[in-house]
Design an enzyme around this catalytic site. Structure first.
Site, PDB file in Angstrom:
ATOM      1  N   ASP A   1      20.646 -89.062  -5.831  1.00 11.92           N
ATOM      2  CA  ASP A   1      20.922 -90.425  -6.644  1.00 11.92           C
ATOM      3  C   ASP A   1      22.186 -90.208  -7.522  1.00 11.92           C
ATOM      4  O   ASP A   1      22.371 -89.292  -8.186  1.00 11.92           O
ATOM      5  CB  ASP A   1      19.985 -90.969  -7.622  1.00 11.92           C
ATOM      6  CG  ASP A   1      20.378 -92.483  -7.873  1.00 11.92           C
ATOM      7  OD1 ASP A   1      21.259 -93.014  -7.069  1.00 11.92           O
ATOM      8  OD2 ASP A   1      19.830 -93.014  -8.651  1.00 11.92           O
TER       9      ASP A   1
ATOM     10  N   SER B   1      19.088 -88.302 -15.051  1.00 12.85           N
ATOM     11  CA  SER B   1      17.587 -88.479 -14.728  1.00 12.85           C
ATOM     12  C   SER B   1      16.747 -87.472 -15.496  1.00 12.85           C
ATOM     13  O   SER B   1      17.110 -87.168 -16.626  1.00 12.85           O
ATOM     14  CB  SER B   1      17.471 -88.285 -13.129  1.00 12.85           C
ATOM     15  OG  SER B   1      15.876 -88.516 -12.899  1.00 12.85           O
TER      16      SER B   1
ATOM     17  N   HIS C   1      16.811 -93.148 -14.592  1.00 15.79           N
ATOM     18  CA  HIS C   1      15.334 -93.263 -13.776  1.00 15.79           C
ATOM     19  C   HIS C   1      14.614 -93.485 -14.859  1.00 15.79           C
ATOM     20  O   HIS C   1      14.107 -92.653 -15.511  1.00 15.79           O
ATOM     21  CB  HIS C   1      15.328 -92.148 -12.975  1.00 15.79           C
ATOM     22  CG  HIS C   1      16.050 -92.138 -11.807  1.00 15.79           C
ATOM     23  ND1 HIS C   1      16.040 -91.172 -10.902  1.00 15.79           N
ATOM     24  CD2 HIS C   1      17.237 -92.691 -11.476  1.00 15.79           C
ATOM     25  CE1 HIS C   1      16.975 -91.358  -9.943  1.00 15.79           C
ATOM     26  NE2 HIS C   1      17.642 -92.380 -10.130  1.00 15.79           N
TER      27      HIS C   1
END
Length: 982
Positions: free
Chosen positions: A154, A35, A62
């Site tokens: 995540d 990310s 992301h």
């Protein structure tokens, strides 16, 4: 020690005929989650990744839905593997890199990538968790999960899925990651095999996978092949680190988990692993979590839940006392699926029978992370798939990547941290559900856990155990409801002495208990039991409390006055007794402490059969280094409530009765005020909880957006760096070039120029932005603005050569400046060709001084240059205007003289040299004038540089030919001797 639902289950393996096992499919699939800050980590990873590993790499990031991703272009510069943007149905191939596209979630099924569009405003997007779980289900032990830089958590749940499937998990060293949120969350699971700098990850992954393929798994039991001292040392380390004692777990359970951690750390000997535990707190945390891995699911064993639905749930509501809720306890709840399943069953029963749902479910576990996950109530699609569609639609809400339990169900369940065999249990439970925990405990710990579960049940309550478990030594207290699914009903109260239960023997390695008083000997235990029987025979209830009203010991039938309040477990006596009795105890303890003598007052014990009793409180003689303790005695009178409580001093009794009445009035007013305030605070608290949940969701969404923007920013930052480098190259190129280049925009304003322009047009840096017409100096006769305006109007590129001051010559060109194919200005090209012109002039001077007639031809035979002798001869011999043989005329045409053999030979020779069929050509030919005979020699040579051309020489050889003729005829020429030599 209430462990998670099941410490271990066999990993998921794909069937033998699954696509991932076919020839041509990748040996392993490496899922890389990244990310914020992940671009730099990805580049470092692929810079050091071999291109022939046979693996497929899938990068999950992301990505912002509002910006175009440049990842394919950027990542292609760091690997020679194919880099592709994932498409729906695309098969995975070895030695290829696949990138998730924006606005999509990615999964894998049958060896092919599956894209699903993300639902807008559906909460936090967790694409990494989603793909990791899909990969684990599809590839089993051939799945590899890698977590790189990023914020949030995540990937942590996906790591668990990969590990449970037998796969390999690697994480970037959090000290190296630009954002350590995702690496830290993954490491906190305790399931990570490798934690390394990103440059070392690829080589170590390849090495680990090759080792797995080359060697069979180690035999079980390795960890316990050692002496007891090392085992006790390991258990002590874990107990001191996490407060959980694993010494009474079954050896097979401990062995399996320790073996996995030793393999992950590549430690062969158990003593070495114990030393690693001493030195590494992260490894102690990892082993603790390894031993607490829970595997649970919604409505596990549907037939068992059918028994609950038909034979247990109706009885729970039928036997519930009026006005009291149905209380359910689910110890070892793991991630909460089973607790929510119970809530759904009870809610459906209430809805079907139009009952007001007074239900409170207490779900506890020793794994804090699992409790936090359960409280959130968000589960992946794979977990929710086990819920019937109608239940899913009614009790769950779809969110990105999964489902969330509805708020109505979540409000029925209270999740809390609790150690089942160490902390006090809940009480007065209608149902206790504890499945597949006891099978992992040794007998002594099983007995203690069962005693606590029985203590928690009210008479007639139900106990639901795992399929391989039973009440054991407490079987006489239960009636079997269902033999197969181990559902039991309590036939009598399981409440003995809580002290006796909690004091059951612990493991030898457990060490001393926390400071709660000295350990009891065998005689102490016997004496304690005698005290219990004496108090019970006297019909009294005796409680020992400290100055903070914390319950330390109880004698007699304490169950008739003590209850466990909802919420966090507590030993606060004032919260465990009815409000009226709590007020009386508080007043009496204060009086006993203040006056130093026994305080007493009559009370009424509530319940189905209210009875009068006498409350007596006295302070116990203090012991050295010990806080004040108070003995609370409840003596039941013979009659019902309201009858005299026995003899005694009448005056003192009246005094106490009056004081009690006044105290009750004051307390009643206070209680009413507190109840009103409590109701208001409760409503406010509910609103704050709802607002907090909304803010938390908003915060997570903002965090997700921030991660996406971080990724976009990293891509653009790299692009900016490349553009900066390109600009530097461009600036240096303009600085060192000798060509003058001037850029003007659509408004004919100067944008940029090279230093060479300043030497011709006298432009200075301050002129940038000024109109082109403002240039005061320049080249005489060169209308810069006019020619530039003509190009902007759509005219063709213009070129012209002009003289410049200082006897210089310039070649100028006006070209369109294009941006994305559209005209956005003009480029003025100024080249100083003075040296070239000077060379040409010197060449012309040399040729003019030569007596031969010289002409230069281009590749088509057109004359491009002639010397003075050529021009003079042409004008004197029939071409005064040089139309046939001057510059611009085609010399091959001039040689076409209608049948003249010499002319045709000359033409063919010239064409042969121009076509490079002949290296050169030589010809002598007559060219007689009316008044004189003449002969010429023609030589044709190719030019040395392209484009192809030729140089034609014509030289007058008349004198030589006449001399040769005279010599042949024997006639001397002018000036030659007439006789033969002497």
């Amino acid at each position: 020690m209430g462990t998670s639902d099941a410490p271990g289950t066999p990993p998921v393996r794909p069937p033998a005929d699954d696509p991932p096992t076919r020839e041509g499919w990748p040996r392993h699939v490496v899922a890389i989650g990244a990310s914020a800050g992940g671009l730099e980590a990805l580049e470092g990873f692929f810079d050091h990744t071999p291109i022939d590993t046979g693996m497929a790499f899938v990068v999950i990031q992301h990505l912002s839905p509002d910006y175009k991703s440049l990842m394919v272009e950027l990542l292609s510069r760091h690997t020679r593997m194919r880099v592709l943007r994932a498409e729906h149905g695309m098969p995975l191939e070895p030695d290829s890199v696949y990138l998730i596209p924006p606005r999509n979630n990615l999964t894998i099924r049958g060896g092919r990538l599956q894209l699903t569009e993300q639902v807008a405003h559906s909460g936090v997007q967790l694409p990494i968790d989603l793909f990791f779980r899909s990969l684990a289900s599809e590839y089993g032990d051939r799945a590899v999960g890698v977590i790189l830089s990023g914020t949030g958590s995540d990937g942590a749940r996906g790591v668990r899925a990969v590990k449970e499937a037998g796969g390999l998990v690697a994480v970037q060293d959090e000290a190296q990651a630009r954002f350590d949120g995702m690496p830290r969350s993954a490491i906190a699971t305790g399931l990570v095999d490798l934690v390394l700098p990103v440059e070392q990850l690829p080589a170590e992954l390849v090495n680990q996978l090759e080792l797995r393929a080359a060697s069979p798994p180690p035999p079980p039991g390795r960890a316990l092949e050692t002496d007891d001292a090392l085992l006790r040392q390991m258990f002590d380390l874990l107990r001191q680190h996490a407060g959980v004692d694993f010494s009474l777990y079954k050896p097979a359970t401990v062995t399996r988990r320790v073996d996995r951690r030793m393999s992950a750390n590549r430690v062969e000997r158990f003593p070495d692993y114990v030393r690693l535990l001493e030195q590494s707190p992260p490894e102690r945390d990892a082993l603790h979590r390894e031993l607490l891995i829970g595997v649970t699911q919604f409505f596990r064993d549907p037939a068992a839940f059918e028994v609950l639905q038909t034979r247990v749930v109706p009885e729970l509501f039928a036997a519930a006392p009026a006005g009291e809720p149905v209380r359910v306890w689910a110890p070892a709840c793991s991630t909460g699926e089973e607790a929510y399943s119970l809530a759904v069953l009870l809610r459906e029963y209430c809805d079907a029978n139009q009952l007001r749902c007074h239900v409170k479910i207490f779900a506890t576990d020793v794994d804090r992370e699992a409790v936090a996950f359960a409280a959130a109530g968000v589960y992946p699609e794979a977990s929710a798939a086990r819920v019937a569609p109608d239940r899913l639609a009614r009790h769950f809400t779809a969110v990105s990547g999964g489902y969330q339990v509805s708020r109505a169900i979540r409000e029925m369940v209270v999740f809390a941290y609790q150690n089942l065999v160490k902390d006090p249990p809940f009480t007065r439970m209608s149902l206790v559900v504890c499945r597949n925990l006891l099978i992992y405990l040794q007998p002594v710990l099983q007995r203690k856990a069962l005693a606590l579960l029985a203590y928690a049940l009210r008479p007639g309550g139900f106990l639901f155990l795992g399929a391989s478990e039973n009440p054991g030594h407490l079987g006489h207290q239960f009636q079997v409801v269902d033999t197969r699914w181990k559902v039991y009903r309590a036939t009598q109260s399981g409440r003995g002495s809580l002290t006796d239960i909690l004091a059951l023997s612990r493991a030898p390695s457990a060490g001393p208990l926390p400071a709660r008083g000295p350990r009891l000997t065998g005689d102490d235990v016997l004496l304690d039991r005698v005290h219990q029987e004496l108090v019970r025979a006297l019909g009294q209830t005796c409680l020992v409390v400290d100055a903070g009203y914390r319950l330390l010991h109880s004698y007699g039938n304490a169950a008739e006055v003590l209850t466990v309040p909802p919420g966090r477990a507590t030993l606060d006596l004032l919260r465990m007794v009815p409000a009226e009795l709590a007020s009386a105890i508080r007043v009496s303890v204060l009086r006993a402490a203040k006056e130093g003598q026994e305080a007493s007052q009559p009370v009424t014990l509530g319940g189905a059969d209210p009875r009068a009793a006498l409350l007596r409180v006295r302070q116990l003689p203090p012991a050295p280094d010990q806080e004040a303790l108070f003995l609370v005695l409840l003596e039941r009178a013979g009659g019902p409530a309201g009858s005299p409580a026995g003899g005694g001093d009448a005056d003192r009794f009246r005094y106490l009765e009056g004081e009690l009445e006044r105290t009750r009035e004051n307390l009643q007013a206070t209680i009413e005020e507190l109840e009103t305030s409590n109701e208001e605070l409760q409503a406010t608290n509910e609103e704050l909880v709802a607002a907090n949940e909304e803010l938390q969701s908003t915060n997570e969404e903002l965090q997700s957006v921030n991660e996406e923007l971080q990724t976009v920013n990293a891509e653009y930052q790299q692009k900016i760096d490349e553009l900066t480098q390109l600009t530097d190259d461009y600036e240096n190129l303009l600085r060192v070039t000798d060509v003058g280049i001037l850029f003007v925009d659509e408004g004919l304003r100067i944008r940029k120029f090279t230093p060479a322009v300043s030497q011709v047009l006298h432009v200075i840096p301050e002129d940038v932005g000024r109109p082109l017409e403002h240039l005061s100096g320049g080249v005489l006769g060169l209308n810069l603005a006019g020619r530039a305006r003509a190009v902007l109007a759509g005219g063709a590129a213009d070129a012209v050569e002009v003289p410049a001051p200082g006897n210089r010559h310039l070649r100028t060109r006006f070209l369109p400046y294009l941006v994305d194919g559209r005209l956005r200005g003009v480029v003025v090209y100024l080249l100083d060709i003075t040296p070239e012109r000077q060379r040409e002039l010197r060449t012309v001077e040399i040729l003019n001084s030569h007596p031969a007639h010289v002409a230069v031809l281009d590749g088509a035979g057109t004359i491009v240059m002639v010397n003075r002798a050529w021009e003079q001869f042409a004008r004197a011999n029939g071409d005064p205007d040089l139309t046939r043989t001057g510059v611009g005329a085609n010399y091959l045409t001039a040689c076409d003289c209608g049948g003249d053999p010499a002319a045709e030979a000359a033409r063919d020779g010239i064409r042969g040299v121009l076509d490079r069929r002949l290296p050169h050509f030589y010809l002598e030919y007559p060219c007689h004038a009316p008044d004189r005979r003449r002969w010429f020699m023609m030589r044709v040579c190719p030019t040395g540089e392209p484009p192809s051309g030729a140089i034609v020489w014509h030289l007058d050889i008349t004198e030589r030919r006449e001399a040769e003729e005279r010599l042949a005829a024997g006639r001397p020429g002018p000036g030659e001797p007439t006789g033969a030599p002497e």
